[in-house]
Design a protein around this motif. Structure first.
Motif, PDB file in Angstrom:
ATOM      1  N   SER A 256      14.376 -48.722 -38.232  1.00  0.00           N
ATOM      2  CA  SER A 256      13.814 -46.862 -39.432  1.00  0.00           C
ATOM      3  C   SER A 256      13.792 -47.434 -40.590  1.00  0.00           C
ATOM      4  O   SER A 256      12.915 -47.258 -41.532  1.00  0.00           O
ATOM      5  CB  SER A 256      14.341 -46.019 -38.868  1.00  0.00           C
ATOM      6  OG  SER A 256      14.017 -44.861 -40.134  1.00  0.00           O
ATOM      7  N   ASP A 260      11.584 -49.248 -44.332  1.00  0.00           N
ATOM      8  CA  ASP A 260      12.088 -48.655 -45.928  1.00  0.00           C
ATOM      9  C   ASP A 260      11.938 -49.561 -46.872  1.00  0.00           C
ATOM     10  O   ASP A 260      13.083 -49.552 -47.717  1.00  0.00           O
ATOM     11  CB  ASP A 260      12.921 -46.724 -45.666  1.00  0.00           C
ATOM     12  CG  ASP A 260      12.718 -46.119 -46.839  1.00  0.00           C
ATOM     13  OD1 ASP A 260      12.783 -46.956 -48.437  1.00  0.00           O
ATOM     14  OD2 ASP A 260      12.979 -45.422 -46.798  1.00  0.00           O
ATOM     15  N   HIS A 263      13.698 -48.256 -50.097  1.00  0.00           N
ATOM     16  CA  HIS A 263      15.611 -47.074 -50.851  1.00  0.00           C
ATOM     17  C   HIS A 263      16.590 -48.412 -50.072  1.00  0.00           C
ATOM     18  O   HIS A 263      17.316 -48.685 -50.417  1.00  0.00           O
ATOM     19  CB  HIS A 263      15.956 -45.798 -50.137  1.00  0.00           C
ATOM     20  CG  HIS A 263      14.464 -45.238 -50.493  1.00  0.00           C
ATOM     21  ND1 HIS A 263      13.786 -44.312 -49.811  1.00  0.00           N
ATOM     22  CD2 HIS A 263      14.484 -44.486 -51.686  1.00  0.00           C
ATOM     23  CE1 HIS A 263      12.806 -43.784 -50.513  1.00  0.00           C
ATOM     24  NE2 HIS A 263      13.287 -43.736 -51.851  1.00  0.00           N
ATOM     25  N   GLN A 286      18.089 -40.220 -50.767  1.00  0.00           N
ATOM     26  CA  GLN A 286      16.936 -40.633 -50.819  1.00  0.00           C
ATOM     27  C   GLN A 286      16.716 -40.979 -48.676  1.00  0.00           C
ATOM     28  O   GLN A 286      15.709 -40.922 -48.855  1.00  0.00           O
ATOM     29  CB  GLN A 286      16.681 -41.776 -52.011  1.00  0.00           C
ATOM     30  CG  GLN A 286      15.958 -40.826 -53.157  1.00  0.00           C
ATOM     31  CD  GLN A 286      16.387 -42.494 -54.045  1.00  0.00           C
ATOM     32  OE1 GLN A 286      17.036 -42.948 -53.840  1.00  0.00           O
ATOM     33  NE2 GLN A 286      15.388 -42.199 -54.984  1.00  0.00           N
ATOM     34  N   LEU A 287      17.506 -41.496 -48.418  1.00  0.00           N
ATOM     35  CA  LEU A 287      17.557 -41.568 -46.995  1.00  0.00           C
ATOM     36  C   LEU A 287      17.928 -40.559 -45.925  1.00  0.00           C
ATOM     37  O   LEU A 287      17.773 -40.723 -44.745  1.00  0.00           O
ATOM     38  CB  LEU A 287      18.941 -42.590 -46.881  1.00  0.00           C
ATOM     39  CG  LEU A 287      18.258 -43.972 -47.742  1.00  0.00           C
ATOM     40  CD1 LEU A 287      19.449 -45.000 -46.951  1.00  0.00           C
ATOM     41  CD2 LEU A 287      16.559 -43.996 -46.982  1.00  0.00           C
ATOM     42  N   SER A 288      17.515 -39.342 -46.645  1.00  0.00           N
ATOM     43  CA  SER A 288      17.942 -38.006 -45.432  1.00  0.00           C
ATOM     44  C   SER A 288      16.513 -38.229 -44.077  1.00  0.00           C
ATOM     45  O   SER A 288      17.382 -38.030 -42.889  1.00  0.00           O
ATOM     46  CB  SER A 288      17.847 -36.645 -46.159  1.00  0.00           C
ATOM     47  OG  SER A 288      16.528 -37.095 -46.341  1.00  0.00           O
ATOM     48  N   ALA A 289      15.670 -38.448 -44.685  1.00  0.00           N
ATOM     49  CA  ALA A 289      14.753 -38.770 -43.167  1.00  0.00           C
ATOM     50  C   ALA A 289      14.855 -39.395 -42.366  1.00  0.00           C
ATOM     51  O   ALA A 289      14.410 -39.406 -41.194  1.00  0.00           O
ATOM     52  CB  ALA A 289      14.091 -38.378 -43.866  1.00  0.00           C
ATOM     53  N   GLN A 290      15.232 -40.617 -43.026  1.00  0.00           N
ATOM     54  CA  GLN A 290      15.525 -41.953 -42.287  1.00  0.00           C
ATOM     55  C   GLN A 290      16.970 -41.446 -41.340  1.00  0.00           C
ATOM     56  O   GLN A 290      17.412 -42.408 -40.381  1.00  0.00           O
ATOM     57  CB  GLN A 290      15.892 -43.226 -43.003  1.00  0.00           C
ATOM     58  CG  GLN A 290      14.173 -43.460 -43.356  1.00  0.00           C
ATOM     59  CD  GLN A 290      13.907 -42.953 -44.900  1.00  0.00           C
ATOM     60  OE1 GLN A 290      14.622 -41.624 -45.789  1.00  0.00           O
ATOM     61  NE2 GLN A 290      13.368 -43.497 -45.397  1.00  0.00           N
ATOM     62  N   GLN A 292      18.327 -38.625 -40.294  1.00  0.00           N
ATOM     63  CA  GLN A 292      18.277 -37.598 -39.275  1.00  0.00           C
ATOM     64  C   GLN A 292      19.244 -37.107 -39.237  1.00  0.00           C
ATOM     65  O   GLN A 292      19.817 -36.314 -38.137  1.00  0.00           O
ATOM     66  CB  GLN A 292      17.600 -38.645 -37.839  1.00  0.00           C
ATOM     67  CG  GLN A 292      17.015 -39.142 -37.990  1.00  0.00           C
ATOM     68  CD  GLN A 292      16.616 -39.871 -36.618  1.00  0.00           C
ATOM     69  OE1 GLN A 292      16.135 -39.568 -35.458  1.00  0.00           O
ATOM     70  NE2 GLN A 292      15.976 -41.245 -36.651  1.00  0.00           N
ATOM     71  N   GLY A 293      20.023 -36.883 -40.464  1.00  0.00           N
ATOM     72  CA  GLY A 293      20.505 -36.062 -40.210  1.00  0.00           C
ATOM     73  C   GLY A 293      22.428 -36.380 -39.901  1.00  0.00           C
ATOM     74  O   GLY A 293      23.621 -35.628 -40.278  1.00  0.00           O
TER      75      GLY A 293
END
Length: 587
Positions: A256, A260, A263, A286-290, A292-293
């Motif tokens: 994942s 990307d 970034h 900027q990597l919050s989605a990749q 996953q918390g």
């Protein structure tokens, strides 16, 4: 070596080109200028086709320059190639040992070839045998040595005349971590005790970290030079690590992140987590989605981080991420795809594999690891149906290999360690030939070949023998996947290729596993074990460890250690137990 020059190698605007198949010129070296300091350990690093081997062969006086100047040990190589060769030692990637001769006879032969005086030989031989731990094997034929021992013998033969400069072209390719560690104990020892200048090319960044001076090459050009700390500083502030949750595979998180490109510059599984490098223009938010918390933490930059930054900046599209192969029709079946029970293989009185048992689930990436001579290649060949078992049960793709070996072979793909395709054929001709051997024909074959060329970013008209190592590996993968096999066997497929090509290769493998293809792989790069669902470690034909990477690390006695350290610890523990058992039996 009193009076040695301050610079042992000096290149100025050095150029070398080769004729390409289309009549054009390929610039192997495109104006290299560098100076190698005497009495030090110096590394050449760079991806396939960077010019490392070409440069070493020119320093050795084996290739003439097409432009510029090159001085070695104060001598002009163009005018005095023989004088240079009389003062250097050169160990190419495929060093020519005489396998029917013993260790001692190989040393004697190379001493004869180099004109070493009889009065000096005994002392020199004793020192080299002691340094390489080969003293107990003087009468053993070279062909019966393990891969690591052969490399050490090759190094000893190169050093029989005590050269002023030693050239090593990827000396640890194809050897296991223990042998690699032993080799890298010897090399710095030579520099220190003999004041020897050593110039080494390597695909391992941890080896380059041993060196005082590093040159980074790319497509015949010099990208950077410096010491390990100075080069690593180029990535400082951009390097992070994150540990995935229990329900997320490190390789899936890595995939994942590495997908990307906006970034993230690079990502790789390591020690149960994922290490990654931010693009210089990006920030971690900027990597919050990749992520996953998950909460990442910054880590110190290392040499490999800087190396990947330099290569990514120059080669944005070259490490092509290959899309997954078509999903095999049987991928929905339940149950293990490989079952091994009490597997034994003997060669006369020698037991290569002793009562091994394990099973592999469908869609799993299973790593088969072990030192040179451990029995893993024998196990691997039995799993592929290339070698019959002496006893035990072996089932592949639901078929018993004792009774249905031919049928099982039709459902597997195989990529060998050495390039085993036809070098005189083009890329397209190889694909068409092997596609026909797999039973493909007509429109189906044409479509599969076209898909493979696109998927693996291959040029159909290129002659296979002239491909760089990374592209040969891509072609071998493409051939192995043409018939959409259920199981793909990979025998040390990344041996000798650089970190950039290895990243692209493993992104492809991750995609194949996600499509339901079962992957069985042997490798000497322990970092690659981090991509596996489970790994087995063998030594002396016995199974020492079997489990997930985290379970194997725990067995080695350390949570969070890297797989290289875990592998060495487990093998050494197994050998200590065998030695203790042998001593007890003798007593």
């Amino acid at each position: 070596m009193s009076g040695a020059p301050q610079a042992t190698v000096v290149a100025r605007d050095l150029r070398k080109h080769f004729a390409a198949p289309d009549g054009s010129h390929l610039d192997a070296l495109a104006g290299i200028s560098l100076s190698v300091r005497a009495g030090q350990l110096t590394a050449l690093v760079g991806p396939d086709g960077a010019g490392k081997t070409t440069f070493l062969r020119m320093v050795a006086g084996l290739l003439p320059a097409d432009g510029g100047s090159l001085q070695v040990l104060g001598l002009d190589v163009a005018a005095q190639p023989q004088q240079v060769q009389d003062r250097i030692g050169y160990m190419p990637q495929r060093f020519g040992l005489y396998e029917d001769l013993s260790v001692q006879e190989n040393l004697d032969l190379y001493a004869d070839l180099h004109g070493v005086a009889p009065a000096r030989r005994q002392q020199r031989f004793e020192r080299l045998l002691r340094m390489t731990d080969l003293g107990a094997f003087k009468q053993r034929p070279a062909g019966k040595l393990s891969g690591g021992m052969k490399q050490k013998l090759g190094l000893a033969c190169t050093l029989v005349r005590s050269p002023d400069l030693l050239l090593l072209d990827e000396p640890s390719v194809g050897v296991d971590p223990l042998s690699r560690r032993e080799l890298w104990k010897i090399i710095p020892q030579l520099v220190q005790e003999e004041q020897l200048s050593v110039l080494v090319s390597t695909a391992y960044m941890d080896e380059a970290e041993h060196c005082e001076q590093i040159f980074v090459l790319h497509q015949g050009q010099l990208l950077a030079e410096g010491d390990p700390a100075g080069l690593a500083a180029k990535a400082q502030g951009l390097t992070w690590s994150v540990r995935p949750s229990d329900d997320l595979q490190p390789r899936d998180l890595q995939a994942s992140l590495i997908d990307d490109g906006k970034h993230v510059l690079d990502a790789v599984p390591r020690a149960g987590g994922v290490r990654f490098i931010l693009q210089p223009s990006a920030n971690i938010a900027q990597l919050s989605a990749q992520l996953q918390g998950l909460q990442p933490s910054q880590r110190p930059a290392e040499l490999e981080d800087a190396f990947m930054m330099l290569l990514r900046a120059r080669e944005q599209a070259s490490a092509a991420v290959v899309s997954p192969a078509p999903q095999p029709a049987s991928a929905g079946k339940e149950g293990p795809v490989i079952v091994v029970r009490d597997l034994v293989r003997r060669f006369g009185d020698f037991t290569a594999v002793a009562s091994t048992s394990f099973q592999v689930e469908r869609g799993e990436i299973f790593g088969l690891l072990g030192p040179n001579g451990a029995g893993k290649t024998t196990t691997f060949r039995m799993l592929c149906g290339l070698l019959p078992a002496s006893s035990g049960h072996l089932e592949v793709a639901g078929l018993n290999l004792r009774t249905a070996r031919a049928q099982a072979r039709g459902r597997i793909g195989y990529v060998s360690q050495k390039f085993a395709l036809y070098g005189n054929l083009t890329v397209r001709e190889n694909l068409e030939f092997f596609g026909g051997a797999y039973g493909l024909a007509g429109a189906t074959l044409r479509q599969r070949v076209a898909d493979a060329l696109q998927r693996f970013a291959l040029q159909g008209a290129a002659r296979s023998a002239e491909l760089p190592a990374g592209y040969k590996q891509r072609l071998a993968m493409a051939v192995g996947l043409l018939h959409a096999p259920e199981i793909l066997f990979l025998d040390e497929p990344t041996s000798g290729i650089d970190p950039l090509a290895r990243r692209a290769f493993w992104r492809t493998i991750t995609g194949l596993a996600q499509q339901g293809v079962t992957i069985i792989i042997t490798t000497h790069f322990m970092e690659e074990a981090e991509y596996c669902d489970r790994i087995a470690i063998q030594d002396a034909g016995q199974l020492l460890a079997l489990g997930t990477p985290d379970q194997v690390r725990a067995q080695a006695g350390g949570d969070g250690i890297d797989m290289n350290a875990a592998f060495i610890a487990i093998v050494e523990q197994g050998r200590a137990q065998r030695a203790a058992g042998h001593d007890k039996a003798v007593a």
